[in-house]
Design an enzyme around this catalytic site. Sequence first.
Site, PDB file in Angstrom:
ATOM      1  N   LYS A 195       0.873  -1.173   0.000  1.00  0.00           N
ATOM      2  CA  LYS A 195       0.000   0.000   0.000  1.00  0.00           C
ATOM      3  C   LYS A 195       0.908   1.221   0.000  1.00  0.00           C
ATOM      4  O   LYS A 195       1.457   1.604   1.022  1.00  0.00           O
ATOM      5  CB  LYS A 195      -0.901   0.046   1.236  1.00  0.00           C
ATOM      6  CG  LYS A 195      -1.948   1.155   1.100  1.00  0.00           C
ATOM      7  CD  LYS A 195      -2.512   1.614   2.425  1.00  0.00           C
ATOM      8  CE  LYS A 195      -1.771   2.754   3.039  1.00  0.00           C
ATOM      9  NZ  LYS A 195      -1.755   4.010   2.278  1.00  0.00           N
ATOM     10  N   CYS A 209      13.049  11.827   6.968  1.00  0.00           N
ATOM     11  CA  CYS A 209      13.071  11.402   8.369  1.00  0.00           C
ATOM     12  C   CYS A 209      14.448  11.619   8.964  1.00  0.00           C
ATOM     13  O   CYS A 209      14.608  11.666  10.171  1.00  0.00           O
ATOM     14  CB  CYS A 209      12.676   9.949   8.499  1.00  0.00           C
ATOM     15  SG  CYS A 209      13.851   8.868   7.715  1.00  0.00           S
ATOM     16  N   GLU A 215       8.050  16.994  15.821  1.00  0.00           N
ATOM     17  CA  GLU A 215       8.716  16.860  14.518  1.00  0.00           C
ATOM     18  C   GLU A 215       8.052  17.852  13.568  1.00  0.00           C
ATOM     19  O   GLU A 215       6.839  17.793  13.365  1.00  0.00           O
ATOM     20  CB  GLU A 215       8.543  15.426  14.001  1.00  0.00           C
ATOM     21  CG  GLU A 215       9.224  15.191  12.668  1.00  0.00           C
ATOM     22  CD  GLU A 215       9.000  13.779  12.109  1.00  0.00           C
ATOM     23  OE1 GLU A 215       7.916  13.204  12.307  1.00  0.00           O
ATOM     24  OE2 GLU A 215       9.935  13.270  11.448  1.00  0.00           O
ATOM     25  N   GLU A 252      -1.130   7.171  -0.132  1.00  0.00           N
ATOM     26  CA  GLU A 252      -2.236   7.648  -0.976  1.00  0.00           C
ATOM     27  C   GLU A 252      -1.940   9.043  -1.515  1.00  0.00           C
ATOM     28  O   GLU A 252      -2.647   9.558  -2.360  1.00  0.00           O
ATOM     29  CB  GLU A 252      -3.561   7.631  -0.187  1.00  0.00           C
ATOM     30  CG  GLU A 252      -3.665   8.603   0.989  1.00  0.00           C
ATOM     31  CD  GLU A 252      -3.009   8.093   2.284  1.00  0.00           C
ATOM     32  OE1 GLU A 252      -2.134   7.221   2.228  1.00  0.00           O
ATOM     33  OE2 GLU A 252      -3.398   8.597   3.368  1.00  0.00           O
ATOM     34  N   ARG A 253      -0.840   9.653  -1.003  1.00  0.00           N
ATOM     35  CA  ARG A 253      -0.522  11.003  -1.462  1.00  0.00           C
ATOM     36  C   ARG A 253       0.416  11.006  -2.670  1.00  0.00           C
ATOM     37  O   ARG A 253       0.553  12.023  -3.330  1.00  0.00           O
ATOM     38  CB  ARG A 253       0.085  11.794  -0.305  1.00  0.00           C
ATOM     39  CG  ARG A 253      -0.901  11.854   0.879  1.00  0.00           C
ATOM     40  CD  ARG A 253      -0.516  12.912   1.841  1.00  0.00           C
ATOM     41  NE  ARG A 253       0.172  12.358   2.994  1.00  0.00           N
ATOM     42  CZ  ARG A 253       0.550  13.093   4.029  1.00  0.00           C
ATOM     43  NH1 ARG A 253       0.317  14.384   4.032  1.00  0.00           N
ATOM     44  NH2 ARG A 253       1.162  12.535   5.047  1.00  0.00           N
TER      45      ARG A 253
HETATM   46  P1  NAD Z   1       1.877   8.816   7.866  1.00  0.00           P
HETATM   47  O1  NAD Z   1       2.014   8.035   9.121  1.00  0.00           O
HETATM   48  O2  NAD Z   1       0.880   9.894   7.806  1.00  0.00           O
HETATM   49  O3  NAD Z   1       1.518   7.810   6.663  1.00  0.00           O
HETATM   50  C1  NAD Z   1       2.250   6.605   6.471  1.00  0.00           C
HETATM   51  C2  NAD Z   1       1.294   5.515   6.015  1.00  0.00           C
HETATM   52  O4  NAD Z   1       0.381   5.212   7.068  1.00  0.00           O
HETATM   53  C3  NAD Z   1       0.455   5.918   4.816  1.00  0.00           C
HETATM   54  O5  NAD Z   1       0.425   4.831   3.917  1.00  0.00           O
HETATM   55  C4  NAD Z   1      -0.901   6.237   5.398  1.00  0.00           C
HETATM   56  O6  NAD Z   1      -1.949   5.887   4.533  1.00  0.00           O
HETATM   57  C5  NAD Z   1      -0.970   5.413   6.659  1.00  0.00           C
HETATM   58  N1  NAD Z   1      -1.649   6.105   7.776  1.00  0.00           N
HETATM   59  C6  NAD Z   1      -1.577   7.420   8.069  1.00  0.00           C
HETATM   60  N2  NAD Z   1      -2.268   7.684   9.206  1.00  0.00           N
HETATM   61  C7  NAD Z   1      -2.778   6.514   9.624  1.00  0.00           C
HETATM   62  C8  NAD Z   1      -3.562   6.136  10.755  1.00  0.00           C
HETATM   63  N3  NAD Z   1      -3.929   7.019  11.666  1.00  0.00           N
HETATM   64  N4  NAD Z   1      -3.900   4.849  10.872  1.00  0.00           N
HETATM   65  C9  NAD Z   1      -3.502   3.945   9.963  1.00  0.00           C
HETATM   66  N5  NAD Z   1      -2.753   4.254   8.885  1.00  0.00           N
HETATM   67  C10 NAD Z   1      -2.388   5.506   8.708  1.00  0.00           C
HETATM   68  O7  NAD Z   1       3.332   9.342   7.508  1.00  0.00           O
HETATM   69  P2  NAD Z   1       3.726  10.316   6.313  1.00  0.00           P
HETATM   70  O8  NAD Z   1       3.246  11.680   6.638  1.00  0.00           O
HETATM   71  O9  NAD Z   1       3.374   9.714   5.016  1.00  0.00           O
HETATM   72  O10 NAD Z   1       5.321  10.268   6.407  1.00  0.00           O
HETATM   73  C11 NAD Z   1       6.053  11.157   7.213  1.00  0.00           C
HETATM   74  C12 NAD Z   1       6.485  10.504   8.504  1.00  0.00           C
HETATM   75  O11 NAD Z   1       7.233   9.342   8.219  1.00  0.00           O
HETATM   76  C13 NAD Z   1       7.402  11.384   9.336  1.00  0.00           C
HETATM   77  O12 NAD Z   1       7.053  11.256  10.688  1.00  0.00           O
HETATM   78  C14 NAD Z   1       8.771  10.784   9.088  1.00  0.00           C
HETATM   79  O13 NAD Z   1       9.722  11.015  10.107  1.00  0.00           O
HETATM   80  C15 NAD Z   1       8.439   9.349   8.971  1.00  0.00           C
HETATM   81  N6  NAD Z   1       9.465   8.623   8.232  1.00  0.00           N
HETATM   82  C16 NAD Z   1      10.298   7.828   8.942  1.00  0.00           C
HETATM   83  C17 NAD Z   1      11.310   7.152   8.295  1.00  0.00           C
HETATM   84  C18 NAD Z   1      12.252   6.292   9.072  1.00  0.00           C
HETATM   85  O14 NAD Z   1      12.918   5.472   8.461  1.00  0.00           O
HETATM   86  N7  NAD Z   1      12.335   6.436  10.384  1.00  0.00           N
HETATM   87  C19 NAD Z   1      11.456   7.275   6.915  1.00  0.00           C
HETATM   88  C20 NAD Z   1      10.563   8.086   6.218  1.00  0.00           C
HETATM   89  C21 NAD Z   1       9.567   8.752   6.903  1.00  0.00           C
END
Ligand code: NAD
Length: 520
Positions: free
Chosen positions: A195, A303, A403, A198-199
């Site tokens: 998955k 990240c 963050e 979605e963005r």
């Molecule tokens: P996000 O958590 O909003 O989304 C990630 C995924 O989770 C998406 O596929 C989304 O559809 C799903 N999702 C979002 N909210 C959800 C919920 N409440 N319940 C279930 N599923 C949900 O993250 P993002 O904004 O896409 O990415 C940015 C974040 O990712 C930042 O916090 C960043 O630090 C982190 N990140 C971490 C790493 C790492 O390796 N540590 C790498 C890249 C990004």
Amino acid sequence: AQHLRPVAAAQAEYPMSHAKIQSPADTQNFLDNKFVPSKATQWIDLHDPATNELVTRVPQSTDEELTAAVDSAERAFKTWKETSLLARQQIMFKYTALIRENWDRLAASITLEQGKTFADAKGDVLRGLQVAETACGITTQMTGEVLQVAKDMETRSYREPLGVVAAICPFNFPAMIPLWCIPIATVTGNTLVIKPSERDPGACMILAELAEKAGFPEGVINIVHGAHKTVDFIIDEPRIKAISFVGSNQAGEYIFSRGSANGKRVQANLGAKNHAAVLPDCNKNHALNAITGAAFGAAGQRCMALSTLVMVGETKDWVPEIAERAKAIRMDGGFEEGAELGPVISPKSKQRIEELIASAEEEGATILLDGRGQKPEKYPNGNWVGPTIIANVKPHMKCYKEEIFGPVLVCLNVDTIDEAIDLINANEYGNGTAIFTKSGSTASRFQHEIEAGQVGINVPIPVPLPMFSFTGNKKSIAGGGANTFYGKPGLYFYTQQKTVTSLWKSEDAVATKASVNMPT
Ligand code: NAD
């Protein structure tokens, strides 16, 4: 640079431009090696972050489509796990070659949907490609152990695939993070349901197309779409044995706990607040350039972005010089020649970042460079936040505790290296950290005493290449960091061990009575 320009074929298929798309096509599911239009009733509009024009609609895949993806992966697993390692390796060779050939096209998709500049998007693809290239070495990476444990008796260990596994990806690396999962999960014999975010699922869709061309059989890689509903399906579907998640703490902690409670393996990389300690004895010019690039590159939406500076002693007076360098960064649409800073992902994200800047102002910090309200002339409707530097920040302030995930650098001042180490260690996140110094003994002490899991010495973003593992810790990874991505731990995550103990006696048994005690 010449190598950054798109190849003609890619340009024809994927225009290198932010121009309004006249009839945006819907994003499809990818099932059994075919792109299949979704029967969804709910759709998520995806806008170009530089213009906010519609690029595509992403389906909330239906229950039938989600189930069909797992059915397909389950069917494929039966034969895929029996495919020889050499055959899987050959497919991986072709896959890496195809990703390289389509490098520009993948990057263009990322720039259009995610917003980062084309030059930076090329890096997004390359970092993922390197994981796939490393996975080509699977023929030596999968060997087990064997030991003669007693006369005539030996134990040997094998690593076997888990079955159907799933990946849930974030928006910020649309190619790299799917590629943290696809190569290792499949080359070890699993089948995968992905998955994407979605963005910005476009790059992942191209990766699926290339997987089919590379020779992955039907069902080894399936793609479904959507938001929470798809995530909940993945967490609760008993046929999915493991979940790879990268994203925010809010989503990741939920997925880790519910997925683990359902008996699945979960690896979950989460949020961060990466600090650099700047020492007066460092190579100043190198440090200031490295910090500026690492704070504002990808609009701070990495990240491992260097979002927090700990200025030791007199280095607090250097912050205006960082601001000078930051001012020179060119903010523009990602396809524009010379663009260095693209928009942030959404209007909501821009608003959240601006609110955090405002909170810092209210709490008494100094906004040394204010990126609010800036926009490139050609793209007035994008989600723009210019480079922002907040000085004299204190640990209790909201801009320090949260963050920010935008082009915002927060700077704190301390007097000694001891204070810098204490401050960094007191932070609940532990993704990455860096120190800038010319002193070997200071660096050595820092690397030993600092808690964060990825340490850079004069290196601002110390993400290890795929022969190592991504080793963030503390609140930046769920489950205490037992399951890290790629490298040996990545291989172990996608496989389970089997041990076989055998006894081949050269002489016939002479005892006629069975022993019921454990041998001593
Ligand atoms: P996000 O958590 O909003 O989304 C990630 C995924 O989770 C998406 O596929 C989304 O559809 C799903 N999702 C979002 N909210 C959800 C919920 N409440 N319940 C279930 N599923 C949900 O993250 P993002 O904004 O896409 O990415 C940015 C974040 O990712 C930042 O916090 C960043 O630090 C982190 N990140 C971490 C790493 C790492 O390796 N540590 C790498 C890249 C990004």
